[in-house]
Design a protein around this motif. Structure first.
Motif, mmCIF file in Angstrom:
data_model
loop_
_atom_site.group_PDB
_atom_site.id
_atom_site.type_symbol
_atom_site.label_atom_id
_atom_site.label_comp_id
_atom_site.label_asym_id
_atom_site.label_seq_id
_atom_site.Cartn_x
_atom_site.Cartn_y
_atom_site.Cartn_z
ATOM 1 N N GLY A 26 -15.810 -59.075 0.928
ATOM 2 C CA GLY A 26 -15.010 -59.939 0.066
ATOM 3 C C GLY A 26 -13.536 -59.641 0.253
ATOM 4 N N CYS A 27 -12.715 -60.673 0.415
ATOM 5 C CA CYS A 27 -11.279 -60.509 0.643
ATOM 6 C C CYS A 27 -10.499 -61.459 -0.254
ATOM 7 N N VAL A 28 -9.422 -60.942 -0.859
ATOM 8 C CA VAL A 28 -8.550 -61.723 -1.733
ATOM 9 C C VAL A 28 -7.118 -61.575 -1.230
ATOM 10 N N GLU A 29 -6.425 -62.698 -1.057
ATOM 11 C CA GLU A 29 -5.065 -62.675 -0.511
ATOM 12 C C GLU A 29 -4.020 -62.650 -1.622
ATOM 13 N N LEU A 30 -3.005 -61.790 -1.426
ATOM 14 C CA LEU A 30 -1.827 -61.753 -2.299
ATOM 15 C C LEU A 30 -0.585 -62.064 -1.473
ATOM 16 N N LEU A 31 0.275 -62.921 -2.016
ATOM 17 C CA LEU A 31 1.607 -63.151 -1.458
ATOM 18 C C LEU A 31 2.600 -62.989 -2.589
ATOM 19 N N ALA A 32 3.613 -62.140 -2.374
ATOM 20 C CA ALA A 32 4.595 -61.842 -3.421
ATOM 21 C C ALA A 32 3.876 -61.395 -4.695
ATOM 22 N N LYS A 34 1.106 -62.250 -5.922
ATOM 23 C CA LYS A 34 0.406 -63.306 -6.642
ATOM 24 C C LYS A 34 -0.814 -63.760 -5.837
ATOM 25 N N LEU A 35 -1.902 -64.039 -6.546
ATOM 26 C CA LEU A 35 -3.110 -64.543 -5.904
ATOM 27 C C LEU A 35 -2.854 -65.926 -5.329
ATOM 28 N N THR A 36 -3.280 -66.137 -4.070
ATOM 29 C CA THR A 36 -3.066 -67.434 -3.435
ATOM 30 C C THR A 36 -4.308 -68.316 -3.475
ATOM 31 N N GLY A 37 -5.478 -67.732 -3.690
ATOM 32 C CA GLY A 37 -6.726 -68.491 -3.613
ATOM 33 C C GLY A 37 -7.272 -68.584 -2.200
ATOM 34 N N ASN A 38 -6.518 -68.083 -1.218
ATOM 35 C CA ASN A 38 -6.971 -68.088 0.175
ATOM 36 C C ASN A 38 -7.839 -66.849 0.413
ATOM 37 N N ASN A 39 -9.060 -66.923 -0.040
ATOM 38 C CA ASN A 39 -9.967 -65.783 0.013
ATOM 39 C C ASN A 39 -11.005 -65.949 1.123
ATOM 40 N N LYS A 40 -11.656 -64.853 1.493
ATOM 41 C CA LYS A 40 -12.759 -64.886 2.454
ATOM 42 C C LYS A 40 -13.942 -64.145 1.858
#
Length: 242
Positions: A26-32, A34-40
């Motif tokens: 499971g992968c969760v993306e953060l930018l700045a 903040k959660l982006t919703g671009n997960n894997k």
């Protein structure tokens, strides 16, 4: 801007070198931050059954995994997603050892060849909370992260929880800068306010607060068997008083 990927795995057991394999990523993306919703999220067929103790932890049966892809089928997609990012993992040594073994088995370089860096939140937590329990559940409770839906371990849910834990662990490390967001209406503008230009008042501790501070220092000193720096450098120093 550096991408941060919070990652978690579930496995058939505890030893990658002993033949255990990854069954979920499971992968969760953060930018700045903040959660982006671009997960894997991947379920994987490990080609073997989970150990009984591991099955009690994650609850993912061999029957459920039988029609899922092997790691080699998702490796390119996963590595492209992780490319050059900072990877954030709780107890990174465990997950990285399993990912490296999976990559080795398909003739690929180790994870470090693809990602920018790896940050271990367990090591961070041990430094911040010495002598305390620092499991993911314990950190959620300590930092006010809602983990009420976590009855079994799951890679994507645990990555989402860890993202919240990481943000709380690192809160305050971005200097005294505040984002003011008026709302989500079209045309609104995010304003950056730099608090370093303000003359902030200094509020000295009262006797009760100073005594409480000294009590915390004593507890830390006890949990480290008397090896705390402030006792070593200044053994005769008086209790903190403002």
């Amino acid at each position: 801007m550096t991408r941060q990927i919070v990652l978690d795995t579930e496995t058939t057991g505890l030893s990658a070198e002993g033949g255990d394999r990854i069954i979920e990523i499971g992968c969760v993306e953060l930018l700045a931050r903040k959660l982006t919703g671009n997960n894997k999220h991947f379920y994987l067929n490990p080609g073997r059954d989970s150990h009984e103790d591991a099955l009690k932890v994650h609850g993912i049966s061999s029957e459920f995994l039988r029609d899922k892809p092997r790691f080699e089928a998702v490796a390119d997609e996963l590595l492209e997603y992780l490319q050059d990012a900072e990877i954030i993992i709780h107890n990174a040594q465990f997950d990285v050892s399993f990912l490296n073994k999976e990559l080795e088995l398909i003739g690929r370089p180790a994870l470090g060849q693809f990602v920018g860096s790896v940050t271990d939140t367990l090591a961070m937590a041990k430094e911040m909370f010495p002598g305390k329990r620092n499991s993911l559940n314990a950190l959620c409770d300590r930092l006010g992260v809602d983990n009420s839906t976590r009855t079994l371990h799951g890679a994507l849910l645990d990555a989402e929880l860890l993202a919240d834990v990481y943000i709380n662990l690192t809160r305050g490390q971005d200097a005294l800068l505040m984002d003011l967001e008026p709302g989500d209406n079209p045309g609104t503008v995010t304003t950056r306010m730099d608090l370093r230009g303000f003359d902030l008042p200094v509020l000295p501790a009262n006797e009760q607060e100073a005594a409480a501070h000294e009590d915390v220092l004593k507890q830390l000193d006890k949990s480290s068997d008397g090896k705390t720096v402030w006792r070593t450098l200044a053994p005769a120093a008086a209790p903190f008083m403002a």
